[in-house]
Write a protein that holds these residues in place. Structure first.
Motif, PDB file in Angstrom:
ATOM      1  N   ALA A 267       0.898  -1.121  -0.197  1.00 18.15           N
ATOM      2  CA  ALA A 267       0.054  -0.242   0.137  1.00 18.15           C
ATOM      3  C   ALA A 267       0.717   1.121   0.211  1.00 18.15           C
ATOM      4  N   GLU A 268       1.932   1.025   0.067  1.00 16.16           N
ATOM      5  CA  GLU A 268       2.900   2.509   0.304  1.00 16.16           C
ATOM      6  C   GLU A 268       4.695   1.590   0.782  1.00 16.16           C
ATOM      7  N   PRO A 269       5.312   1.509  -0.635  1.00 15.42           N
ATOM      8  CA  PRO A 269       6.536   1.286  -0.292  1.00 15.42           C
ATOM      9  C   PRO A 269       7.614   1.930   0.322  1.00 15.42           C
ATOM     10  N   GLU A 270       7.347   3.828   0.013  1.00 15.44           N
ATOM     11  CA  GLU A 270       8.382   4.463   1.375  1.00 15.44           C
ATOM     12  C   GLU A 270       7.893   4.018   2.721  1.00 15.44           C
ATOM     13  N   TRP A 271       7.123   3.611   2.841  1.00 11.87           N
ATOM     14  CA  TRP A 271       6.302   3.755   4.673  1.00 11.87           C
ATOM     15  C   TRP A 271       8.086   3.134   5.514  1.00 11.87           C
ATOM     16  N   HIS A 315      -9.113   3.645   3.136  1.00  8.86           N
ATOM     17  CA  HIS A 315      -9.965   2.992   2.386  1.00  8.86           C
ATOM     18  C   HIS A 315      -9.134   1.608   1.473  1.00  8.86           C
ATOM     19  N   ARG A 316      -9.708   3.067   0.128  1.00  9.89           N
ATOM     20  CA  ARG A 316      -9.518   1.988  -0.932  1.00  9.89           C
ATOM     21  C   ARG A 316      -7.556   1.147  -1.589  1.00  9.89           C
ATOM     22  N   ARG A 317      -7.103   2.448  -0.308  1.00  6.72           N
ATOM     23  CA  ARG A 317      -5.642   1.076  -0.977  1.00  6.72           C
ATOM     24  C   ARG A 317      -5.149   0.728  -0.101  1.00  6.72           C
ATOM     25  N   ILE A 318      -6.117   0.345   1.068  1.00  4.92           N
ATOM     26  CA  ILE A 318      -5.549  -1.124   1.808  1.00  4.92           C
ATOM     27  C   ILE A 318      -5.959  -1.994   1.284  1.00  4.92           C
ATOM     28  N   LEU A 319      -7.809  -1.463   0.830  1.00  8.53           N
ATOM     29  CA  LEU A 319      -8.405  -2.797   0.293  1.00  8.53           C
ATOM     30  C   LEU A 319      -7.717  -3.250  -1.397  1.00  8.53           C
ATOM     31  N   ALA A 336     -13.488  -2.759   2.084  1.00  3.08           N
ATOM     32  CA  ALA A 336     -14.315  -2.458   1.194  1.00  3.08           C
ATOM     33  C   ALA A 336     -15.419  -1.563   1.282  1.00  3.08           C
ATOM     34  N   GLU A 337     -16.227  -1.749   2.488  1.00  2.00           N
ATOM     35  CA  GLU A 337     -17.069  -1.417   3.042  1.00  2.00           C
ATOM     36  C   GLU A 337     -16.772   0.510   3.070  1.00  2.00           C
TER      37      GLU A 337
END
Length: 866
Positions: A267-271, A315-319, A336-337
């Protein structure tokens, strides 16, 4: 002067020496093979996680330490905290988690691993107030066996998160039957805050009242003015981070609990770089597998500050990341919700529902099935919809949502008709019959049962037909029609083969019918219970236990009835069978009321208005029946209207076991208020239940006994409960003695009031007064006048003055009880009969609201009774 932040690294363990000593002592006992449970509770931010982390970090070299986390998901992941531990578990146990294991299998294998693993093991689960039911079940199984395990089980929880009826409460009660240490963390004292805040102590303490997290957050601002709220304090610290760090915190905030690193990598490669400043400021913490906020309140504050649109994007990025890995469907549905992606919800909710159902997490399964059903019409074929609504109906039934269950199975029946699927139509009709029975509609239940049999006889599906026959056998048994129950049950057995569910239901129905005829013929019911338990048929096991409890109550065997009722209550709650658990609550209340413990009886019942127009489920009817019986015996409220309503509801069931107790109350009401006896009611009952139900059995025997009181005869023959057999013979003293032998003192007094002797009527009056049974007291006084005997003096002013309104004689008896004397010795000292002492003790227990002599003595101290 403010203490520098660098000097506060150990502040979270201030004033935690006693909890650490308790944990160390428990760990030492586990090392010797004697496991125990430690519950760490407290408000959010009180330091539960800090205490557990410190303990685990310091002891991980001398013990195997397993720490799992329960997540604050909208619908929890089944066995979520154990899934987090999968890499630390044996391959066999991890494989059980990965596959769709049947309920109970995971707990069995977990026990095996804990017995065989390194010694000792610390199994710690954080935030169990968010645990799914499958996790609670596994913990209960482990906790009950801790005495024989080299395991220290540590659970952290927030009691404030639990509703009064939360299923975790009875589970914790069951767990605490083992050796248990309860560590309730208190806020820091002013002295401890002074060690942290120095000259700023007064301000910090007044704002935080010693909550360690609040203290930490405010101290992190140094000499700056405190923010108007803790949320602003958190957001103020976040605002000083650079943009990548703030963005990372926002992303992580939409994930309940901790975030797997593999998910962040997607979700966040540079985390990693973005997390560094947040970790330095003690907002985040990470290990080799997870990144999480140091405090849940920090996550909540950041998440709540996000605009709706921003939350959807996160939420979309995590999904998107979850969809790239083999993620738990419950997590996919949650995000998704949040992302507003109904297509993904539709695609994964059914998977999540079935997975939750397979692991025994019935409430989570029901919630997922509801989500799926909302999207079913547009996205699924008629065949898929029919299967979905049938599954939803079962899930709704198991969790006590009767209206939703009937609505769902009715849709499944309609779809089956459209598809011409006679097997599905018959199967669902038979199941709806079961639901109508629980809803208290006897006619609708029998109508659907017959429709189910007709469809399945035409379908060529022998096992489904056998199941429908078993359903008909159960309905016949419940209606006290023994011959019909035997006939349907035998048909079911002929087709069942080795199918354990059908065999358990058929044997249970036959056994229940036979037990109504002869209380000593208990083996068939026990056989059905054994089959159900062996096959893990939890609903049928509870049904059998409830049958044992209710039938024993009808036979006036309250001790056995209570034993089986308590077993069924525990079993039902352990396996999320909420509808049956509610019914058993009413059954236990009835037993309490008959035993004279009215306060305890009413405390078990829901607070709904007894005058509700709707007849309600049989569970609601049972609760209203208990309240009505209390009103009749105390002379409180609109008694006749309440009696009319419970009679209407009972008649609707068509069951003698529901109608009979109401008729008994109607007769008691007539006797105590000197009204005409309801003789015409017997003919009405016969028309409703039929002659077979009144010919034999405990229910029929009770009716025959009360018919004798009314001066009429019935068709009854065979065995009857002991008190009612005496009533049939007109032996009122024998009936009174039989009721008194089981502790039903009000019933004893009512029977004594039918006699003409001074001894019987005087004792009846004493019992009525001890129980505050005003209507019965007034009846006995009338009877004394009728036979020309004086009425003994009632309670004196001294009685009204003492805190529990005990009579002078009751105070004398209580004084001897406090001295440790038994009934025989008290009778000798006070020159009264042991039976009279027994009644006085029962009255004392009722007025004090206790159930034992030890509790009575303790209650005296509370009330200041000397």
């Amino acid at each position: 002067m403010v203490t520098p932040i660098t000097a506060r690294s150990t502040h979270e363990l201030l004033e935690r020496e006693a909890p650490l000593r308790a944990l160390d002592a428990a760990l030492e006992e586990a090392r010797r093979g004697r496991g125990s449970l430690v519950l760490i509770s407290g408000e959010p931010g009180i330091g539960k996680s800090a205490l557990l982390s410190h303990f685990a970090r310091e002891r991980d070299r001398s013990a195997r330490v397993l720490v799992g986390l329960c997540d604050d998901l909208a619908i929890p992941r089944p066995l979520g905290p154990f899934r987090d531990l999968a890499d630390a578990l044996s391959p066999d146990l991890a494989e059980t988690l990965g596959g769709g294991s049947i309920p109970g299998e995971f707990a069995t294998r977990l026990l095996r691993e804990l017995r065989a693993g390194p010694t000792p093991t610390v199994l710690a689960l954080e935030d169990v107030h968010w645990a799914d039911q499958a996790t609670v079940d596994a913990l209960t199984v482990v906790a009950r066996r801790l005495r024989e395990l080299p395991v220290l089980l540590v659970l952290t929880l927030r009691p404030g998160e639990l509703e009064p009826d939360d299923p975790l409460r009875p589970a914790i009660d069951a767990m605490q039957r083992t050796t248990t240490f309860h560590v309730e963390l208190a806020p820091l004292s002013r002295a401890a805050v002074e060690q942290l805040a120095g000259d700023d102590t007064e301000r910090i303490y007044e704002l935080t009242r010693g909550n360690p997290f609040f203290v930490m957050e405010l101290l992190a601002h140094g000499t700056e003015p405190p923010p108007p709220s803790l949320a602003n304090a958190v957001l103020g610290r976040v605002a000083r981070l650079d943009a990548p760090a703030r963005a990372l915190l926002e992303l992580i905030s939409v994930v309940p609990g901790r975030v797997p690193i593999r998910l962040l990598d997607l979700a966040e490669p540079e985390w990693v770089a973005a997390a560094a400043p947040a970790e330095r400021r003690r907002l985040l913490t990470s290990d080799a597998e997870y990144v999480r906020f140091r405090h849940e309140l920090t996550r909540a504050a950041i998440r709540s500050s996000l605009p709706y649109g921003r939350r959807r994007l996160l939420h979309r990025r995590i999904l998107d990341a979850l969809l790239q890995v083999d993620a738990d469907p419950a997590e996919v549905v949650h995000h998704a919700e949040g992302a507003g992606d109904t297509e993904v919800v539709a695609g994964h909710a059914l998977l999540a529902a079935r997975h939750a159902a397979a692991t025994g997490a019935n409430r989570e399964a029901f919630a997922h099935y509801q989500r799926t059903a909302d999207l079913a019409v547009e996205r699924r074929s008629a065949v898929e919809q029919a299967a979905l609504f049938e599954e939803l109906a079962h899930s709704a039934w198991l969790t006590g949502h009767l209206d939703e269950a009937i609505a769902a199975v009715s849709r499944a029946i309609d779809l089956a008709e459209q598809l011409g699927d006679t097997a599905a139509h018959g199967r669902c009709s038979s199941f709806r019959a079961h639901l109508h029975w629980f809803g208290g509609d006897g006619q609708a239940a029998w109508r659907d049962a017959c429709a189910g049999v007709r469809s399945l006889e035409a379908s060529g599906a022998p096992l489904e037909l056998a199941r429908a026959y078993a359903q008909s056998a159960e309905l016949s048994m419940l209606a006290s029609r023994a011959d019909e129950a035997l006939r349907w049950g035998q048909r079911a057995m002929q087709l069942a083969g080795s199918d354990p569910e059908i065999r358990a239901r058929a044997i249970g129905a036959i056994g229940g019918a036979q037990l109504q005829l002869d209380i000593d013929n208990v083996d068939p019911v026990l056989e059905g219970l054994e089959v159900a338990c062996r096959a893990r048929l939890h609903e049928q096991a509870v049904f059998s236990l409830v049958a044992l409890a209710y039938i024993n109550l009808l036979w006036v065997k309250p001790d056995l009835a209570r034993t089986h009722a308590e077993q069924s209550s525990a079993y039902a709650r352990e396996h999320e069978l909420d509808g049956m658990a509610t019914f058993v609550d009413g059954l236990l209340s009835w037993l309490d009321l008959r035993a004279g413990r009215s306060g305890r009886a009413l405390s078990r019942l829901p607070t709904d208005d007894i005058r509700t127009v709707s007849p309600g489920t049989i569970a609601e009817q049972q609760a209203r029946m208990v309240r009505t019986e209390f009103a009749v015996r105390r002379g409180e409220g609109d008694i006749d209207e309440w009696l009319r309503r419970v009679a209407v509801a009972a008649d609707r069931t068509g069951k003698l076991s529901r109608i009979g107790p109401v008729l008994e109350l109607q007769i008691e009401r007539a006797l105590t208020c000197d009204a005409p006896l309801p003789i015409e009611r017997f003919a009405e009952v016969a028309d409703i239940v039929g002659s077979q139900a009144l010919a034999a059995g405990c229910g029929a025997g009770r009716i025959a006994g009360w018919a004798s009181v009314c001066g009429i005869s019935t068709l009854f023959s065979g065995k009857a409960p002991a008190p009612h057999a005496a009533m049939i013979a007109g032996d009122w003293q024998g009936a009174a003695d039989a009721f008194g032998a089981v502790g039903w003192h009000h019933d004893r007094a009512l029977m004594l009031s039918l006699l003409d002797t001074a001894e019987a009527l005087t004792e009846a009056l004493a019992i009525a007064r001890s129980l505050d049974a005003v209507p019965l007291e007034e009846r006995v006084c009338r009877r004394l006048h009728e036979v020309g005997l004086p009425v003994p003096r009632g309670p004196l002013a001294a009685t009204q003055a003492n805190p529990a309104q005990l009579t002078g004689r009751q105070l004398e008896v209580l004084r001897e009880v406090r001295r440790g004397h038994g009934n025989a010795r008290i009778a000798e000292l006070l020159h009264i009969s042991p039976r009279t002492v027994e009644h006085h003790v029962a009255g004392i227990f009722t007025k004090l609201g206790v159930s034992s002599r030890a509790e009575a003595v303790a209650r005296c101290a509370d009330l200041g009774i000397t």
